[in-house]
Design a protein around this motif. Structure first.
Motif, mmCIF file in Angstrom:
data_model
loop_
_atom_site.group_PDB
_atom_site.id
_atom_site.type_symbol
_atom_site.label_atom_id
_atom_site.label_comp_id
_atom_site.label_asym_id
_atom_site.label_seq_id
_atom_site.Cartn_x
_atom_site.Cartn_y
_atom_site.Cartn_z
ATOM 1 N N GLU A 189 0.904 -1.093 0.087
ATOM 2 C CA GLU A 189 -0.062 0.053 0.006
ATOM 3 C C GLU A 189 0.954 1.318 -0.007
ATOM 4 O O GLU A 189 0.664 2.158 -0.682
ATOM 5 N N TYR A 224 -0.961 -4.516 -7.009
ATOM 6 C CA TYR A 224 -1.012 -3.494 -7.954
ATOM 7 C C TYR A 224 -0.271 -3.471 -9.081
ATOM 8 O O TYR A 224 0.816 -3.966 -9.276
ATOM 9 N N GLU A 231 -6.578 -3.722 -3.310
ATOM 10 C CA GLU A 231 -5.715 -2.829 -2.362
ATOM 11 C C GLU A 231 -4.759 -3.511 -1.324
ATOM 12 O O GLU A 231 -5.482 -4.234 -0.721
#
Ligand code: YK8
Length: 177
Positions: free
Chosen positions: A14, A89, A85
C-alpha cells in the motif's frame, strides 16, 4: 523488453503504491533530483472498463549528448481493475517524449507490479519495453532502442536506490522487526 527493478522492499504494498503513484513527498523529491519540472499530475479517475486512469505531463532534462537538453513528455497510466488494495497493484504506463529526435516513431511502456510480500514488505517489479508506432529504418531503430535503454537503465537504477533510502528512513522509527 527488460526487467529493470525486481526487489523486495521493507515497505508495505500500500505504501509503495502511494510513494510512486500519488503526489507523495517521495515522488516530488525524486522528480526534483531528476530535474523533471512543470509537472502536472491529473488525479486517478475510473474508466468505462472499471480500471483507473490518469495522465502526467512534465518536462524532462536529458543528459544524452545526442539529444537537446529538454523534452516535454506525457505519461498515461492505467491501474488495472485486477489490482487489490494492499495486495497487488498493476500499473501500465506509456511515456511519450515529444521533443526528442524520431519522437513520432516510438514510445516507452513501463509496467509496474507491486506485490504484497508480508505485512510490511512488498516486491516491486518494473518491466520496460520500447514500442514502435511506425517501423523505422533498421539502423534508426537500433539507434532509438540503444539510446532509450541507456536512459531507462539510469532512471530506474536511480529510482531503486532512492527507494532503498526511503526504506531505511521509514524503518528507522523502530517498532517490531
Ligand atoms: C518516466 C525513453 C527515451 C528517452 C531518451 C530519448 C533518446 C532519443 C533517441 C534518439 C532521452 C520518466 C528517455 C530515456 C527519457 C526519459 C524517459 C523516462 C525515464 C537519440 C534516437 C521519464 C519514465 C521514462 C520513460 C521513457 C524515458 C525515455 O517516468 O533516451
Amino acid at each position: 523488453g527488460r526487467l529493470y527493478v525486481n526487489r523486495v522492499f521493507n515497505i508495505s504494498a500500500e505504501n509503495m503504491f502511494e510513494l510512486l503513484f500519488t503526489e507523495s513527498h517521495f515522488i516530488r523529491r525524486f522528480m526534483n533530483a531528476r530535474k523533471i519540472t512543470n509537472a502536472i499530475l491529473a488525479p486517478w479517475q475510473s474508466d468505462a472498463s472499471g480500471s483507473m486512469k490518469r495522465s502526467l505531463n512534465y518536462t524532462i532534462t536529458i543528459t544524452n549528448p545526442l539529444v537537446g537538453k529538454f523534452s516535454t513528455a506525457t505519461e498515461n497510466q492505467i491501474l488495472y481493475k485486477e489490482s487489490r488494495e494492499g495486495q497487488y497493484y498493476l500499473v501500465d504506463s506509456e511515456v511519450y517524449t515529444h521533443d526528442v529526435p524520431y519522437h513520432d516513431y516510438f514510445y516507452t511502456q513501463n509496467r509496474y507490479c507491486i506485490i504484497r510480500h508480508s505485512k510490511r514488505k512488498c516486491r516491486l517489479r518494473v518491466y520496460t519495453d520500447v514500442k514502435y508506432k511506425k517501423q523505422p529504418w533498421g539502423l534508426v531503430k537500433s539507434f532509438i532502442t540503444k539510446n532509450s535503454w541507456s536512459g531507462l537503465e539510469d532512471y530506474f537504477r536511480h529510482l531503486e536506490s532512492e527507494l532503498m533510502e526511503e526504506e531505511v528512513e521509514l524503518n528507522q522509527g523502530g517498532g517490531d522487526p
